[in-house]
Design a protein around this motif. Sequence first.
Motif, PDB file in Angstrom:
ATOM      1  N   UNK A 106     -80.176  20.691 -46.351  1.00 39.95           N
ATOM      2  CA  UNK A 106     -79.325  20.544 -45.166  1.00 39.95           C
ATOM      3  C   UNK A 106     -77.974  19.935 -45.497  1.00 39.95           C
ATOM      4  N   UNK A 108     -76.425  18.322 -43.549  1.00 40.48           N
ATOM      5  CA  UNK A 108     -76.426  17.008 -42.901  1.00 40.48           C
ATOM      6  C   UNK A 108     -76.332  15.913 -43.967  1.00 40.48           C
ATOM      7  N   UNK A 109     -77.021  16.113 -45.075  1.00 42.68           N
ATOM      8  CA  UNK A 109     -76.964  15.127 -46.141  1.00 42.68           C
ATOM      9  C   UNK A 109     -75.968  15.523 -47.228  1.00 42.68           C
ATOM     10  N   UNK A 146     -78.286  17.145 -54.828  1.00 44.92           N
ATOM     11  CA  UNK A 146     -77.848  16.051 -53.978  1.00 44.92           C
ATOM     12  C   UNK A 146     -78.854  15.802 -52.859  1.00 44.92           C
ATOM     13  N   UNK A 147     -79.369  16.893 -52.306  1.00 48.54           N
ATOM     14  CA  UNK A 147     -80.259  16.785 -51.147  1.00 48.54           C
ATOM     15  C   UNK A 147     -81.549  16.042 -51.485  1.00 48.54           C
ATOM     16  N   UNK A 149     -82.043  14.123 -54.191  1.00 49.04           N
ATOM     17  CA  UNK A 149     -81.805  12.959 -55.048  1.00 49.04           C
ATOM     18  C   UNK A 149     -82.134  13.197 -56.508  1.00 49.04           C
ATOM     19  N   UNK A 151     -79.777  14.345 -58.581  1.00 49.14           N
ATOM     20  CA  UNK A 151     -78.617  13.831 -59.297  1.00 49.14           C
ATOM     21  C   UNK A 151     -78.656  12.304 -59.278  1.00 49.14           C
ATOM     22  N   UNK A 152     -78.358  11.744 -60.410  1.00 53.89           N
ATOM     23  CA  UNK A 152     -78.395  10.291 -60.620  1.00 53.89           C
ATOM     24  C   UNK A 152     -79.801   9.699 -60.599  1.00 53.89           C
ATOM     25  N   UNK A 159     -86.253   9.048 -59.454  1.00 60.96           N
ATOM     26  CA  UNK A 159     -86.470   9.321 -58.030  1.00 60.96           C
ATOM     27  C   UNK A 159     -87.491  10.462 -57.906  1.00 60.96           C
ATOM     28  N   UNK A 195     -74.181  12.782 -60.963  1.00 69.83           N
ATOM     29  CA  UNK A 195     -73.100  13.130 -60.041  1.00 69.83           C
ATOM     30  C   UNK A 195     -72.144  11.950 -59.983  1.00 69.83           C
ATOM     31  N   UNK A 197     -69.380  10.192 -58.017  1.00 71.13           N
ATOM     32  CA  UNK A 197     -68.827  10.198 -56.656  1.00 71.13           C
ATOM     33  C   UNK A 197     -67.308  10.231 -56.644  1.00 71.13           C
TER      34      UNK A 197
ATOM     35  N   UNK B   1     -76.668   7.710 -54.217  1.00 67.45           N
ATOM     36  CA  UNK B   1     -76.990   8.880 -53.418  1.00 67.45           C
ATOM     37  C   UNK B   1     -77.034   8.555 -51.932  1.00 67.45           C
ATOM     38  N   UNK B   3     -75.872   7.810 -48.466  1.00 65.83           N
ATOM     39  CA  UNK B   3     -74.671   7.904 -47.668  1.00 65.83           C
ATOM     40  C   UNK B   3     -74.592   6.687 -46.765  1.00 65.83           C
ATOM     41  N   UNK B   8     -82.412   7.136 -47.494  1.00 68.80           N
ATOM     42  CA  UNK B   8     -82.494   8.471 -48.071  1.00 68.80           C
ATOM     43  C   UNK B   8     -83.251   9.429 -47.169  1.00 68.80           C
ATOM     44  N   UNK B  12     -84.191  13.673 -42.862  1.00 68.08           N
ATOM     45  CA  UNK B  12     -84.351  14.649 -43.926  1.00 68.08           C
ATOM     46  C   UNK B  12     -85.780  14.825 -44.390  1.00 68.08           C
TER      47      UNK B  12
END
Lengths: 444, 462
Positions: A106, A108-109, A146-147, A149, A151-152, A159, A195, A197, B1, B3, B8, B12
């Motif tokens: 999404x 959205x994130x 990204x969605x 998690x 990345x990083x 994660x 990633x 920022x 990550x 926001x 998190x 979602x």
Amino acid sequence: MSKPRPVSKAARLRAERLYWRAGFGALPGEVEALARRGVPAVVKDLLHPRGPALRKGPAPTVEGQPIDPFNVWGHDVLWWLDRAVRGRHPLVERMTLNWHDHFATSNEKVGQAKLMLDQYQTIRKHALGSFRNLAQAILNDHAMQMFLDLSNSDKDDPNENFARELFELFTLGVNNGYTEQDIREAARALTGFTFDWDTKTFGYDASKHDGGVKRIFGKSGRYTPRDVVNLAIAHPKHAPYLCRKLWGYFTPRPCPPGTLKRMVAAYRTSKTQLRPVLQIILTHPALYADLEDPDQVKPPLVYVAGMLRKTNQFVNVPDWTWLLDDMGQRPFYPPNVSGWEQDLSWLTTASVRARYSAASRVVESMDIKDGSIQKKETPAQALSAALRRTGKPWMGRQTRASLTRFARTSVADKTEEWQVEHYWPERQRVLCHMLLAGPDAQVC
Amino acid sequence: MNRQCGCDDWHLSRRNMLGRVAENVIALPEQALVEGPAAAAESLRGRGLTRRKALVGAGGLALACAAMPRFGARGVLEAAAAEAAADPNARILVSIYLDGGNDGLNTLVPITDPKYRELRTRVGLDPATTLPVSGHPEFGWHPSLTGLKQLYDAGKVAVLPAVDYANPDQSHFNSQIFWRTGVVGPTNDRTGWLGRTIDAIGGTDNPLQAVSMGWGLDPILLSRTAPVATLFDPSGFGFYIPGVWSDGAALTPYRGALSGGRSGARRAAQRSFRGAISVFDQLAGIRAEGDRPPPPPVAYPDEHLGNGLRNLARILGAGFGTRIATISHGGFDTHSSQLTDHADLLKTLSDALVAWQADLDARGLSDRVLTVVWSEFGRRVEDNDSSGTDHGAGGVVMLVGNHANGGIQSEFPGLTNLDEDGNLLVTTEFRNLYATILESWMGVEAGRILPGVDGRRLALVK
């Protein structure tokens, strides 16, 4: 030249059914030819589309401006809808939507339309090809990274988000052949993606990857991210899970065990190719059962794109974004990582009202003007005209009876000149509306 | 990550129950109809079925439809009105969900607990600014809660300061799903506890018996078979085709085609239209009032919560047989800059509740309505570096109404002993709260709705 023999009603309904399930509805002008070719030949064409991806003609404009998915709010949704409306490779577009549901991500994130459209292209490229390639591409997809998690996620603090969904949703199914320990180990193996920022750049940093030995599904190795995806795909539970899920996109009927076996065999011998599986599904008799009593609810995007295709309209108003949202399906914004609840869940008192309003938009764009219909138009002619305007959709007995009655009664007492001017076109508007949005128009 | 807020899982997680789910159609395996909802929940769990699988498994038989009476569409629409007219004195439960995790410790503030100032150096409230809580010098109300304080002083607010479940999970989504389904732990049953309640007490034809005030169905109201309505503005719930003037013409042919389907999909489409049209028909009186209904005795805050409660009061006042309604008040996930945001949120809540109670009084409804205000968790006792608070446990729940048993009705555990994550200890399980509401307000045996709930009940209703 001899006249081509007429096609049967059943052949026509099969063609319509196939194009609703495997695409976004047939164009009114192509139904006859599709019906004549028959299901196996049409399925072959769907699986191996040729020629340009979009129909001829200029790109549509919305309020005089081109669709701008990157900069204008809501235009990402219009952009997707436009692809569905103008697409010439229906199954590719439809499978792209199905994969978007499967690998639900999404904005959205993610928050960057560019990454979402990149993901669309990635999915589309692999939509009918090899699932392994698709899954590997998703692993490297920036929106997904990204969605979930990825990345990083580094070796000091892996994660588990992507690892869990990879097994639970993307490849194996909930609690289907893996343990919490497998997830933790897989998360270790999936570390290293980065990633930044500040520069907004994605990468892979070997020093952040856990290079140690990981034990996943009872096997041990110094697994990399790529290996995790391959391990999941090689898992014996993967093929049945994926084949059954694909089946579910095309029919709500249970998958017969023998068919599942054939799909799994085709999937495995072809080394995760999707076309052989899709071919089995799309030519299966279950898909064409009860042609006069359709059993699938059209997903909102299919419903809207189909209305526009059947009426030869194009995306021309921004309203589709919120209307689709009200219907419960805003592409690029699935409700969560398990995608949209499909089938009967699409229908609520609020969502059918949104579907009704959507048809009002289409009828408005038909521009049936007052004074454009003569008093001599009979009820039967009025209904025929509405059927022509809406691409001759299927309707059940009750719908036909109700429309026939309305065609007769709605203008019965309207005989003054000014009444004819308004109410006869009004009859046409209502007839068209119900053919587009009535209960029978919600199913396929 | 992370926001903005550091969650998190915000909006979602797969564990988020969907905002939009079928209101009236969940086909179930056959035993669901034979054995009742609780047994069905068990059977779904036991067989590891997802709801989607259950739908597929039902294979278009749509057993849920078996409950539908067999008369034509018009008959059904009339039946809805008849159901609405039944029992004009039935009790009503309204759920206000504080979305995001309300900070209970800054709602009902433990002003005399020395740990409060010690652990809350950034978002702690000055005891002198809090409002006194009658009979409880150890607490103070947040300064925004002037209206709520008045209601409390009038004996109309029951407060429970540390409600949650054992070993609370600090994810929004796990907690939301637990609170919504009324089941703690993994479950494949997605129905909400209030959805199952309307299944138990509601009818088969009147969607307005349970109203989700919003655009998507509140998952807490997801039922098995009972129709429920999703709407926000009752005067805006219309069916309109440009260029169609005739009264009713825009729906006339639809009304003649609302039955007769055999497949699950067609029956669901017909049923949804029946539901939407019957809601539309029933709302005719409210539509006639137009956009400017008579003003309420106390003005509602002009925000989602205030407007929603105002709309809901109109619906309840019109007497459609509504038994349950739900609405959310969002923005409580105050990871940063909590002081100002939380003050605004609580002010809206407090002002809305005062207007709501006054409106219900004026409409002669206040003896029939109990309002429960809840959130998926409380927040961490110690504040964070961003002048906010992170996800915690043990939230504050309030019951508001003439029949709420006013006062502080459960134990506050204090801030000295916290759980291993630094959260408030839980003294009341939310399922016991639900069970109490079900039995002492709605008249439903709790075990039917909350499988396996124990026998503890609270004194919340008078």
